[in-house]
Design an enzyme around this catalytic site. Structure first.
Site, PDB file in Angstrom:
ATOM      1  N   THR A  59       0.699  -1.314  -0.014  1.00 29.90           N
ATOM      2  CA  THR A  59      -0.098  -0.035  -0.071  1.00 29.90           C
ATOM      3  C   THR A  59       0.869   1.155  -0.085  1.00 29.90           C
ATOM      4  O   THR A  59       0.406   2.228  -0.664  1.00 29.90           O
ATOM      5  CB  THR A  59      -1.038  -0.029   1.179  1.00 29.90           C
ATOM      6  N   CYS A  60       2.040   1.222   0.907  1.00 34.66           N
ATOM      7  CA  CYS A  60       2.719   2.425   0.694  1.00 34.66           C
ATOM      8  C   CYS A  60       3.381   2.531  -0.642  1.00 34.66           C
ATOM      9  O   CYS A  60       3.697   3.762  -1.072  1.00 34.66           O
ATOM     10  CB  CYS A  60       4.075   2.099   1.884  1.00 34.66           C
ATOM     11  N   ALA A  61       3.777   1.704  -1.160  1.00 37.85           N
ATOM     12  CA  ALA A  61       4.462   1.521  -2.462  1.00 37.85           C
ATOM     13  C   ALA A  61       3.449   2.108  -3.688  1.00 37.85           C
ATOM     14  O   ALA A  61       3.754   2.992  -4.187  1.00 37.85           O
ATOM     15  CB  ALA A  61       5.075   0.210  -3.114  1.00 37.85           C
TER      16      ALA A  61
END
Length: 166
Positions: A59-61
């Site tokens: 999700t961060c990526a």
């Protein structure tokens, strides 16, 4: 103190999350070149702070890729990706992904940022990292938009963050 969830389980956060109309707290984080970076480094620019636990999570990526894609379309705006990753790892991620419209910043020496921005995870398996959040600042560091994502595994509301810059 605020609470978000991770996989539906409550996670406690320390500090006060900035709200629309607030003046953003000062910050000092570590850039890719290991230099200390403050909001003054981007004086006169609008800022999107995409706050993530780690670029090593899907999700961060994804959020970093999405903000990178939109950043090139924004006038007088810098997208700052704030994570607990070491500057070397964050830089390696951006090079590998071909991301050149974002600036990565690490909480490595800027741990006070987490509490000052109300995103310091103090319980659960992510304790010591940040919750997921987006804070959009105008050129004078006034908060135009802020979202503390309720479930850490979820993506932020990109459209709302970008609309604040229109």
């Amino acid at each position: 103190m605020s609470t978000v969830t991770l996989g539906g389980n409550p996670i406690e956060l320390a500090g006060k999350f900035p709200q629309k109309g607030d003046t953003a707290p000062p910050l000092s984080l570590v850039g890719a070149d290991l230099a200390d970076v403050t909001l003054d480094n981007y004086a006169g620019k609008r800022k999107v702070l995409n706050i993530v636990p780690s670029l090593d999570t899907p999700t961060c990526a994804t959020s970093t890729r999405k903000f990178n894609a939109e950043a090139g379309k924004l006038d007088n705006t810098v997208v700052l990706i704030v994570s607990g990753d070491l500057p070397f790892a964050a830089k390696r991620f951006c090079v590998a992904e071909g991301l050149d419209n974002v600036v990565t910043l690490s909480t490595m020496r800027g741990r006070g940022f987490m509490r000052d921005y109300g995103v310091e995870v103090t319980s659960g398996p992510l304790a010591g990292l940040t919750a997921r959040a987006v804070v959009v600042l105008d050129a004078d560091n006034k908060v135009l938009h802020s979202q503390l994502v309720d479930e850490i595994k979820n993506e932020p509301d990109y459209a709302a963050a970008l609309a604040a810059l229109q």
